[in-house]
Design a protein around this motif. Structure first.
Motif: not given
Length: 101
Positions: A43-67
């Protein structure tokens, strides 16, 4: 707790991050080395820059059908998206697969 898990290494963290992105990313950056643990953000609700930061930190995103119905959600699938299992209501009828004798 994060320090102890980081010391042990090899953990997979599943983090429900809705409306807490800045604080969660700060803790991930501070306590969880990228080379020792994996983090899946739900349930990631961050901005694009926060998504980039999360990716840089090595995070993965749980994506459901609605997304996957939005450009933003599809961008997670294209990058570090993982199949989510807890999202939205299921609107389609699922029938069991027939068993072979």
């Amino acid at each position: 707790m994060l320090e102890r898990c980081a010391e042990a290494g090899g953990k997979i963290f599943t983090v429900y991050i809705v409306r807490s992105v800045p604080a969660a990313l700060e803790l991930i950056e501070q306590y969880l080395p990228q080379d020792r643990d994996a983090v899946v953000l739900h349930w990631f609700t961050g901005s694009k820059s926060e998504a980039r930061r999360a990716t840089t930190l090595g995070c993965h995103f749980s994506v459901n059908a609605d997304m996957t119905r939005s450009d933003r959600g599809r961008s997670f699938v294209a990058g570090r998206g993982r199949c989510g299992h807890d999202g939205g209501k299921i609107e389609r009828s699922l029938s069991p697969m027939p068993l072979k004798a």
